[in-house]
Design an enzyme around this catalytic site. Structure first.
Site, PDB file in Angstrom:
ATOM      1  N   GLU A 128       0.853  -1.190   0.000  1.00 37.81           N
ATOM      2  CA  GLU A 128       0.000   0.000   0.000  1.00 37.81           C
ATOM      3  C   GLU A 128       0.889   1.240   0.000  1.00 37.81           C
ATOM      4  O   GLU A 128       1.981   1.232   0.586  1.00 37.81           O
ATOM      5  CB  GLU A 128      -0.900   0.031   1.238  1.00 37.81           C
ATOM      6  CG  GLU A 128      -1.981  -1.045   1.250  1.00 37.81           C
ATOM      7  CD  GLU A 128      -3.004  -0.903   0.133  1.00 37.81           C
ATOM      8  OE1 GLU A 128      -3.273   0.231  -0.312  1.00 37.81           O
ATOM      9  OE2 GLU A 128      -3.527  -1.942  -0.299  1.00 37.81           O
ATOM     10  N   HIS A 157      -8.064  -2.161   0.330  1.00 34.02           N
ATOM     11  CA  HIS A 157      -6.951  -1.196   0.383  1.00 34.02           C
ATOM     12  C   HIS A 157      -6.315  -1.076   1.758  1.00 34.02           C
ATOM     13  O   HIS A 157      -5.463  -0.218   1.961  1.00 34.02           O
ATOM     14  CB  HIS A 157      -7.336   0.189  -0.168  1.00 34.02           C
ATOM     15  CG  HIS A 157      -7.625   0.138  -1.643  1.00 34.02           C
ATOM     16  ND1 HIS A 157      -6.793  -0.499  -2.541  1.00 34.02           N
ATOM     17  CD2 HIS A 157      -8.672   0.607  -2.373  1.00 34.02           C
ATOM     18  CE1 HIS A 157      -7.302  -0.409  -3.760  1.00 34.02           C
ATOM     19  NE2 HIS A 157      -8.452   0.245  -3.686  1.00 34.02           N
TER      20      HIS A 157
END
Ligand SMILES: [Zn+2]
Length: 351
Positions: free
Chosen positions: A150, A306
Site C-alpha cells: 500500500e 486497500h
C-alpha cells in the site's frame, strides 16, 4: 486429473470450478469490518517485542495447532468444521486482524476482551478442506509469497503471507507498516489520516511504522528463518515466488522505493507471479483487479479493501481457489540482472 501445463479450455474450467468450490466461501460468512478498529487500544511497546520476528506467533507449528490464540468463550475453529457443515454464524465470525500482533507488537495477549475482538491468527480465515485439495496440481514451486503493498507516494504497508504449494495452508505472515523517508511530519500525518483513518488503523500505523530499509532488513531475517532465501547466496528465492495482483508492486513501486530509500533492489524482487495474468490464461476471462476476480469466483470480500493486510488475505483466497480449480502457477514477469530496468513477461495474453 489433468495437470498439463497447457492452457485449458474454458468449458472444462467452468465445470471444475462449479464442482470444487472453496471451503472458505461455504464455511465463513461475510461480516463487514467495523469502521474503527482500535478505538481504545494503547499498548506500551517494549523494545524486546519489536526485535523478534518470531514474536508473530505464526510459526508453522503454532498455525497448525493454533490452540493458544483464542480466548474464552472459545468459538468453534473453522479448521475443525467439515466444509459442508452448517453452523452458527458466530462460530465462523470474521474478526479484524490485530495489526499490532501481525507485526509482533501486541501487548494484550492476556486480555480476553481484546482476544475476542481481534483475530490473532491469520490462518483462521484461510482454511482449505482436504476435499478441496483433490484437484490441486503439482507446482514447480514449494511456496507462494503473497504480497500486496500500500502507498502511492511512498510505501506505507508491506504484508506478505507464505502459502504452502501442496497443502495450501498458511505457513507464516510478515507484516510491517512503513514510515516514508522523504516526507515532512505534517505531510505524513495528512497522508496517514487520509489513507488509514477511514479504516480506524491510523493510530496503529503511527505506533508501529518503521523506515523501508529496516523493513527490508527484518524481512530478510524472516525469509532466512524460513529457508526461503540466504544472504550469502543473494539472488532468487529458494523454490518460492512472490504472488501479486498486477505488476505494479514489484515492477514499479519497490524499485521506486529502493531509490528513495537509497538501497539496492534486492535480487529476490527480480521476478514474480502476476495472479491476474495466470487468471486470464487459466479461466480465459479477464479480471482487472482483486475485486473483479473475487466477484467472478463468487468469493466474498473480507475486511477493508486497500488495507494491505486484508487485501493480502483476500488475494490469498483467490490464489487458493485457483489452485483448488487446478491452476499451475508460473513466473509471469522477470528482470535479467544484466538489464534490470527491462521487464520481460511470460504470457502473450496479459492484463
Ligand atoms: Zn492483539
Amino acid at each position: 486429473m489433468n495437470c498439463a501445463r497447457e492452457e485449458r479450455p474454458a468449458i472444462q474450467i467452468q465445470n471444475r470450478e462449479t464442482m470444487a468450490s472453496s471451503s472458505l466461501s461455504r464455511v465463513l460468512p461475510l461480516f463487514r469490518v467495523s469502521p474503527r478498529r482500535f478505538p481504545s487500544l494503547s499498548p506500551s511497546l517494549s523494545s524486546s517485542s519489536l526485535a523478534a520476528p518470531s514474536a508473530l506467533g505464526l510459526s508453522a507449528s503454532s498455525l497448525s495447532t493454533a490452540s493458544d490464540m483464542s480466548s474464552p468463550p472459545q468459538p468453534v475453529r473453522p479448521d475443525r468444521m467439515p466444509s459442508t457443515s452448517t453452523h452458527t454464524r458466530d462460530a465462523g465470525r470474521w474478526r479484524p486482524m490485530c495489526l499490532y500482533h501481525t507485526q509482533g507488537k501486541c501487548t494484550k495477549m492476556d486480555d480476553p476482551i481484546h482476544l475476542e475482538k481481534f483475530n490473532h491468527n491469520a490462518a483462521r480465515d484461510l482454511q482449505v478442506s482436504d476435499a478441496d485439495l483433490e484437484h490441486v496440481c503439482p507446482q514447480d514451486l514449494d511456496h507462494f509469497l503473497v504480497l500486496d503493498l500500500e502507498g502511492k507516494v511512498e510505501i506505507l504497508e508491506f504484508p506478505v503471507l507464505i502459502i504452502d504449494a501442496k497443502s495450501l495452508s498458511i505457513v507464516d505472515l510478515f507484516h510491517r507498516f512503513v514510515r516514508p523517508s522523504q516526507m515532512s511530519e505534517t505531510r505524513v500525518n495528512e497522508y496517514i489520516e487520509g489513507k488509514y483513518g477511514k479504516f480506524g488503523v491510523d493510530r496503529v500505523w503511527h505506533d508501529t511504522a518503521i523506515p523501508f530499509e529496516e523493513v527490508i532488513g527484518e524481512f530478510e531475517t524472516w525469509l532466512a528463518q524460513h529457508h526461503l532465501w540466504a544472504k550469502e547466496q543473494g539472488g532468487k528465492l529458494n523454490r518460492a515466488a512472490f504472488v501479486t495482483c498486477g505488476n505494479w508492486d514489484l515492477k514499479t513501486k519497490v524499485p521506486q522505493q529502493c531509490k528513495v530509500s537509497r538501497i539496492k533492489l534486492p535480487g529476490y524482487f527480480m521476478e514474480w507471479i502476476n495472479l491476474k495474468d495466470v487468471y486470464l490464461n487459466f479461466y480465459h476471462r479477464e479480471a482487472r483487479g482483486m475485486m473483479a476476480m473475487m466477484r467472478q469466483l463468487d468469493i466474498s470480500v473480507q475486511g477493508s479493501h486497500h488495507l494491505g493486510m486484508d487485501d493480502t488475505k483476500n488475494i490469498t483466497r483467490v490464489l487458493q481457489r485457483m489452485l483448488i480449480n487446478g491452476a499451475v502457477m508460473r513466473i509471469t514477469a522477470w528482470r535479467s540482472p544484466k538489464s534490470p530496468d527491462r521487464v520481460q513477461f511470460a504470457y502473450q495474453n496479459r492484463i
